[in-house]
Design a protein around this motif. Sequence first.
Motif, PDB file in Angstrom:
ATOM      1  N   ASP A  44       0.858  -1.183   0.000  1.00 14.20           N
ATOM      2  CA  ASP A  44       0.000   0.000   0.000  1.00 14.20           C
ATOM      3  C   ASP A  44       0.899   1.239   0.000  1.00 14.20           C
ATOM      4  O   ASP A  44       1.353   1.686   1.051  1.00 14.20           O
ATOM      5  N   ALA A  45       1.151   1.766  -1.188  1.00 13.12           N
ATOM      6  CA  ALA A  45       2.070   2.897  -1.327  1.00 13.12           C
ATOM      7  C   ALA A  45       1.565   4.145  -0.608  1.00 13.12           C
ATOM      8  O   ALA A  45       2.355   4.969  -0.145  1.00 13.12           O
ATOM      9  N   ALA A  46       0.263   4.302  -0.506  1.00 10.89           N
ATOM     10  CA  ALA A  46      -0.293   5.487   0.159  1.00 10.89           C
ATOM     11  C   ALA A  46       0.134   5.552   1.622  1.00 10.89           C
ATOM     12  O   ALA A  46       0.336   6.639   2.162  1.00 10.89           O
ATOM     13  N   ALA A  47       0.301   4.399   2.251  1.00 15.04           N
ATOM     14  CA  ALA A  47       0.707   4.377   3.655  1.00 15.04           C
ATOM     15  C   ALA A  47       2.155   4.797   3.844  1.00 15.04           C
ATOM     16  O   ALA A  47       2.568   5.143   4.952  1.00 15.04           O
ATOM     17  N   ALA A  48       2.943   4.786   2.777  1.00 20.34           N
ATOM     18  CA  ALA A  48       4.359   5.140   2.879  1.00 20.34           C
ATOM     19  C   ALA A  48       4.669   6.505   2.276  1.00 20.34           C
ATOM     20  O   ALA A  48       5.838   6.868   2.134  1.00 20.34           O
ATOM     21  N   GLN A  49       3.664   7.291   1.969  1.00 12.93           N
ATOM     22  CA  GLN A  49       3.881   8.608   1.366  1.00 12.93           C
ATOM     23  C   GLN A  49       4.598   9.577   2.310  1.00 12.93           C
ATOM     24  O   GLN A  49       5.140  10.583   1.871  1.00 12.93           O
ATOM     25  N   PHE A  50       4.617   9.256   3.594  1.00 14.89           N
ATOM     26  CA  PHE A  50       5.318  10.110   4.553  1.00 14.89           C
ATOM     27  C   PHE A  50       6.806  10.211   4.228  1.00 14.89           C
ATOM     28  O   PHE A  50       7.488  11.138   4.658  1.00 14.89           O
ATOM     29  N   ALA A  51       7.339   9.263   3.454  1.00 11.22           N
ATOM     30  CA  ALA A  51       8.772   9.228   3.153  1.00 11.22           C
ATOM     31  C   ALA A  51       9.188  10.250   2.099  1.00 11.22           C
ATOM     32  O   ALA A  51      10.373  10.573   1.989  1.00 11.22           O
ATOM     33  N   VAL A  52       8.236  10.772   1.336  1.00 10.36           N
ATOM     34  CA  VAL A  52       8.568  11.738   0.282  1.00 10.36           C
ATOM     35  C   VAL A  52       9.165  12.996   0.905  1.00 10.36           C
ATOM     36  O   VAL A  52       8.642  13.554   1.869  1.00 10.36           O
ATOM     37  N   GLY A  53      10.308  13.412   0.383  1.00 12.53           N
ATOM     38  CA  GLY A  53      10.998  14.597   0.870  1.00 12.53           C
ATOM     39  C   GLY A  53      12.047  14.312   1.929  1.00 12.53           C
ATOM     40  O   GLY A  53      12.801  15.199   2.313  1.00 12.53           O
ATOM     41  N   ALA A  64       9.074   2.491   6.121  1.00 15.35           N
ATOM     42  CA  ALA A  64       8.113   2.600   5.017  1.00 15.35           C
ATOM     43  C   ALA A  64       7.616   1.221   4.599  1.00 15.35           C
ATOM     44  O   ALA A  64       6.440   1.033   4.302  1.00 15.35           O
ATOM     45  N   ARG A  65       8.512   0.232   4.582  1.00 11.96           N
ATOM     46  CA  ARG A  65       8.123  -1.126   4.204  1.00 11.96           C
ATOM     47  C   ARG A  65       7.079  -1.683   5.162  1.00 11.96           C
ATOM     48  O   ARG A  65       6.074  -2.247   4.760  1.00 11.96           O
ATOM     49  N   VAL A  66       7.310  -1.488   6.451  1.00 14.05           N
ATOM     50  CA  VAL A  66       6.386  -1.989   7.466  1.00 14.05           C
ATOM     51  C   VAL A  66       5.033  -1.295   7.351  1.00 14.05           C
ATOM     52  O   VAL A  66       3.983  -1.943   7.359  1.00 14.05           O
ATOM     53  N   LYS A  67       5.031   0.026   7.218  1.00 10.78           N
ATOM     54  CA  LYS A  67       3.768   0.765   7.131  1.00 10.78           C
ATOM     55  C   LYS A  67       2.995   0.424   5.867  1.00 10.78           C
ATOM     56  O   LYS A  67       1.776   0.404   5.870  1.00 10.78           O
ATOM     57  N   ALA A  68       3.714   0.142   4.773  1.00 10.47           N
ATOM     58  CA  ALA A  68       3.047  -0.197   3.512  1.00 10.47           C
ATOM     59  C   ALA A  68       2.589  -1.654   3.485  1.00 10.47           C
ATOM     60  O   ALA A  68       1.833  -2.042   2.597  1.00 10.47           O
ATOM     61  N   GLY A  69       3.053  -2.459   4.419  1.00  9.70           N
ATOM     62  CA  GLY A  69       2.686  -3.871   4.442  1.00  9.70           C
ATOM     63  C   GLY A  69       3.379  -4.677   3.359  1.00  9.70           C
ATOM     64  O   GLY A  69       2.912  -5.729   2.951  1.00  9.70           O
TER      65      GLY A  69
END
Length: 107
Positions: A44-53, A64-69
């Motif tokens: 789920d890429a939306a869950a890892a959008q916090f990583a942008v920037g 990010a991997r864990v949050k995206a599942g």
Amino acid sequence: MPWKYASSGLVLVAALLAGCSTTSESSKPAESSAATELGHSRCDAAAAQFAVGKPATPALLEQARVKAGAQTARVLGPNDMITMEYRSDRLNLNTDQAATVNRVNCG
């Protein structure tokens, strides 16, 4: 004697064809539960959008991997050679020249 071989051949063919039959309703839940038991899940890429920037670090990649599942994750630089197969369980963090994440996607 030939009837013995013919009848055993028919039994073998019938057994093989019976093994190839499927039921549409009962096989779908079994497939999804088997995939979950093996650990294959969709990313789920939306869950890892916090990583942008943010700067791409091993800690950020794992978070990010864990949050995206996702089962696996990788950091992709602008000039990196990558494989083009699509894997629904893999997270990609795309970076710019300064190693800052500018895009998050699955595949």
